[in-house]
Scaffold this active site. Structure first.
Site, short mmCIF file in Angstrom:
data_model
loop_
_atom_site.label_atom_id
_atom_site.label_comp_id
_atom_site.label_asym_id
_atom_site.label_seq_id
_atom_site.Cartn_x
_atom_site.Cartn_y
_atom_site.Cartn_z
N ASP A 158 23.95 66.82 36.64
CA ASP A 158 25.33 67.14 38.05
C ASP A 158 25.50 66.02 38.60
O ASP A 158 24.92 65.64 39.25
CB ASP A 158 24.27 68.63 38.46
CG ASP A 158 25.24 70.00 39.50
OD1 ASP A 158 25.80 70.12 39.50
OD2 ASP A 158 24.91 68.79 41.08
N GLU A 167 28.27 65.25 34.39
CA GLU A 167 29.55 65.52 34.82
C GLU A 167 30.17 64.70 36.33
O GLU A 167 29.77 65.27 37.13
CB GLU A 167 28.72 67.62 35.65
CG GLU A 167 29.80 68.29 36.12
CD GLU A 167 30.22 69.10 36.97
OE1 GLU A 167 29.10 67.98 38.23
OE2 GLU A 167 30.44 69.46 38.02
N ASP A 213 20.16 71.10 32.65
CA ASP A 213 20.52 70.33 33.85
C ASP A 213 19.58 69.72 34.62
O ASP A 213 18.22 69.96 34.94
CB ASP A 213 21.61 72.25 34.60
CG ASP A 213 22.75 71.27 35.03
OD1 ASP A 213 23.02 70.79 36.25
OD2 ASP A 213 23.19 73.06 34.71
N HIS A 246 30.79 77.66 34.29
CA HIS A 246 30.68 78.55 34.72
C HIS A 246 31.08 77.71 35.84
O HIS A 246 30.96 79.17 37.62
CB HIS A 246 29.00 77.82 36.00
CG HIS A 246 28.08 76.82 35.69
ND1 HIS A 246 28.40 75.47 34.96
CD2 HIS A 246 28.23 75.91 37.16
CE1 HIS A 246 28.43 74.32 35.52
NE2 HIS A 246 27.97 74.87 37.02
N ASP A 247 31.76 76.62 36.66
CA ASP A 247 32.37 76.68 38.11
C ASP A 247 34.11 76.99 37.48
O ASP A 247 35.03 76.65 38.32
CB ASP A 247 32.52 74.85 37.69
CG ASP A 247 31.15 74.62 38.19
OD1 ASP A 247 30.36 75.29 38.92
OD2 ASP A 247 30.76 73.70 38.53
C1 NOJ Z 1 28.28 71.03 39.90
C2 NOJ Z 1 28.09 72.56 39.63
O1 NOJ Z 1 28.31 72.20 38.20
C3 NOJ Z 1 28.40 73.27 41.12
O2 NOJ Z 1 28.64 74.95 40.10
C4 NOJ Z 1 27.18 73.54 41.21
O3 NOJ Z 1 27.73 74.61 42.46
C5 NOJ Z 1 27.51 72.07 42.47
N1 NOJ Z 1 27.36 70.81 40.66
C6 NOJ Z 1 26.13 71.43 43.11
O4 NOJ Z 1 25.41 71.38 42.35
#
Ligand code: NOJ
Length: 539
Positions: free
Chosen positions: A207, A269, A103, A330-331
């Site tokens: 990210d 992302e 990442d 994970h989100d």
């Molecule tokens: C996206 C990530 O997937 C998430 O887990 C994170 O909290 C935010 N960006 C900030 O980096």
């Protein structure tokens, strides 16, 4: 864009390092734990058979946002191990034929990063302009109305008493945004990429790249978008805190660094919800190789929704990009839970997960699996006193369930950092069961690697009426027909006459249909939640 690239049609497995496997016995997952478990993923006869792993952040971090608050990009957090462990993981993974993606978190650092400590130390420090500062508005409040992406955080600005200015944070106050307009920031972040590319990593999941571009004048967001935390409309230029066109220049910079190494890849992302706007992030083949599809994973469990996503993805291919499929990360709440439905015998989290596995692996594009998805792990209710994520995402981040006959489901000898349920799907029992979700994923990934139709991009959907989504995958004169019943009761797949020969052979079914059986396409009735892959004879 050249059509080569190992990552096309690959399957990439996301590991959340805190929760995969704990070798050190402190209750947190670590890199040695991952090394010990690589056989689950590749290189052995009963491996899942993925092509690459993507590790959520492993860098030194105070873990306010569980690693997405990076305090040192070139050090491994002691919870995870050491740089030597990272080197060993890269080596061992490569030995098994697995690529390794890290990442890369360019938009912000931890407030404990040396750069920010210098920046907040004095307005005169040479690191001051590495972050985004703004003077208080006339009433003393923040410079503008921008909001953090995390609802619980509220305003995207925090006042720094010592130096009398606000700093911007698109996420928590402990994650100050870097100022990408500053060439020194760009150069330093390019060096971070090189640091890891030199160690052999095969690319990065980038990210929140859309956050790198923001209004230089720090103007307010339009009042009607103030409450929207992500851009949803085509005219989302009114979101001045993200997706500013300057972002494309920065991404071209990242791509140049990446392309100076062979066969490396960037996946972004891009949290911009409009598919047309998202497509811009591929550039002219000179920005991101791939972009996550927020539309795909937001879909309700409906045939029409996924058919439409596939149209968007075809548009990505036609414009020279390459699509991605993921349903969990994970989100997000895990999709086994999101798509669970009530039946006469209770909640069913499995049958749609089986059909989803076909959807994820049989469409043209690159597939992303989230650890535990291959066994159908569900969200776990985490009691308030154990929850610690600033955005409430703990239920999808609980430890990997290896073996319920061992303590903590085989994850750790100590008490794990997040709870483990007492029972549920585990790798050990599913490994031995040919009817399990894990066995289905293994078969699907094998088919995906070996069947020419799943290695090409040939795709056409068929109008099969409501509830059934069917499409052909083709390569030369070979063809597969994929049909998925989204209804909880049997449905006729109304294949349009003239499109296909009358008969086809079952390659794989998520239901009871044995492989090798012949089906009559003029009268194809799919079981409830069944996904079917059929071999179509050349005409
Ligand atoms: C996206 C990530 O997937 C998430 O887990 C994170 O909290 C935010 N960006 C900030 O980096």
């Amino acid at each position: 864009m050249s059509s080569s690239g190992w990552w096309r049609n690959a399957t990439i497995y996301q590991i959340y390092p805190l929760s995969f496997a704990d070798a050190s016995g402190d209750g947190f997952g670590d890199l040695r734990g991952i090394i010990d478990r690589l056989g689950h993923l590749a290189g052995e006869t009963d491996s899942l058979g993925v092509d690459a792993i993507w590790l959520s952040p492993i860098y030194r971090s105070p873990m306010v946002d569980f690693g997405y608050d990076v305090a040192d990009h070139c050090a491994v957090d002691p919870r995870f191990g050491s740089l030597q462990d990272a080197d060993a993981l890269i080596r061992e993974a490569h030995w098994r034929g697995l690529r390794v993606l890290l990442d890369y978190v360019p938009n912000h650092t931890s407030d404990q990063h040396e750069w920010f400590e210098r920046a907040r130390g004095s307005r005169a420090d040479r690191y001051r302009d590495w972050y985004v500062w703004g003077d208080p508005s006339p009433d003393g409040g923040p410079p503008n109305n921008w909001l953090s992406a995390f609802e619980r955080v509220g305003r995207a600005w925090t006042f720094d008493e010592a130096t009398g200015q606000y700093y911007l944070h698109s996420y928590t106050a402990q994650q100050p945004d870097l100022n990408w307009r500053n060439p020194a920031v760009r150069a330093a972040m390019h060096d971070v990429m090189r640091f890891w590319l030199d160690r052999g990593v095969d690319g990065f999941r980038v990210d929140a790249p859309h956050r790198l571009g923001k209004d230089e004048l720090l103007r307010d967001n339009a009042p009607d978008v103030v409450d929207l935390r992500v851009a949803t409309q085509l005219d989302d230029r009114r979101h001045r805190n993200l997706d500013d066109p300057v972002v494309h220049e920065y991404l071209r910079g990242l791509r140049l660094v990446t392309d100076s190494y062979p066969e490396r890849v960037l996946i972004g992302e891009v949290g911009v919800h409009h598919p047309v706007r998202r497509r811009d992030y591929y550039g002219a083949g000179d920005e991101l190789h791939m972009v996550f599809d927020f539309g795909f994973w937001s879909n309700p469990w409906r045939a029409e929704a996924f058919r439409r996503s596939a149209w968007d993805q075809q548009a990505v291919i036609e414009s020279g990009g390459w699509p991605t499929h993921a349903l969990s990360n994970h989100d997000l709440p895990r999709h086994a839970s999101r798509y669970a439905h009530r039946t006469a015998t209770g909640m069913d989290t499995t049958s749609r997960s089986r059909a989803a596995a076909v959807l994820l692996t049989a469409l043209p594009g690159t597939t992303f699996l989230y650890y535990g998805e291959e066994i159908g792990m569900t969200n776990l209710d985490v009691p308030d006193e154990r929850a610690s994520d600033p955005d409430g995402r703990d239920p999808a981040r609980t430890p990997m369930q290896w073996d319920f006959s061992s303590p903590a489901a085989g994850f750790s000898n100590a008490s794990p950092w997040l709870p483990v349920p007492n029972a549920g799907p585990d790798v050990r029992s599913q490994s031995a069961d040919p009817g399990s979700l894990l066995s289905l994923y293994r078969e699907l990934l094998h088919l995906r690697r070996t069947h020419p139709c799943l290695q090409s991009s040939g795709y056409a959907d068929l109008d099969t009426g409501p509830d059934v989504y069917a499409f052909r995958r083709t390569d030369g004169d070979r063809a597969l027909l994929v049909a998925i019943n989204f209804a909880d009761t049997p449905r006729l797949a109304a294949i349009p006459p003239g499109w296909l020969p009358p008969n086809a052979t079952v390659n794989l079914s998520t239901g009871a249909r044995p492989p090798g059986g012949v089906v009559d396409l003029r009268d194809l009735v799919l079981e409830a939640d069944e996904a079917l892959i059929l071999d179509i004879a050349a005409r």
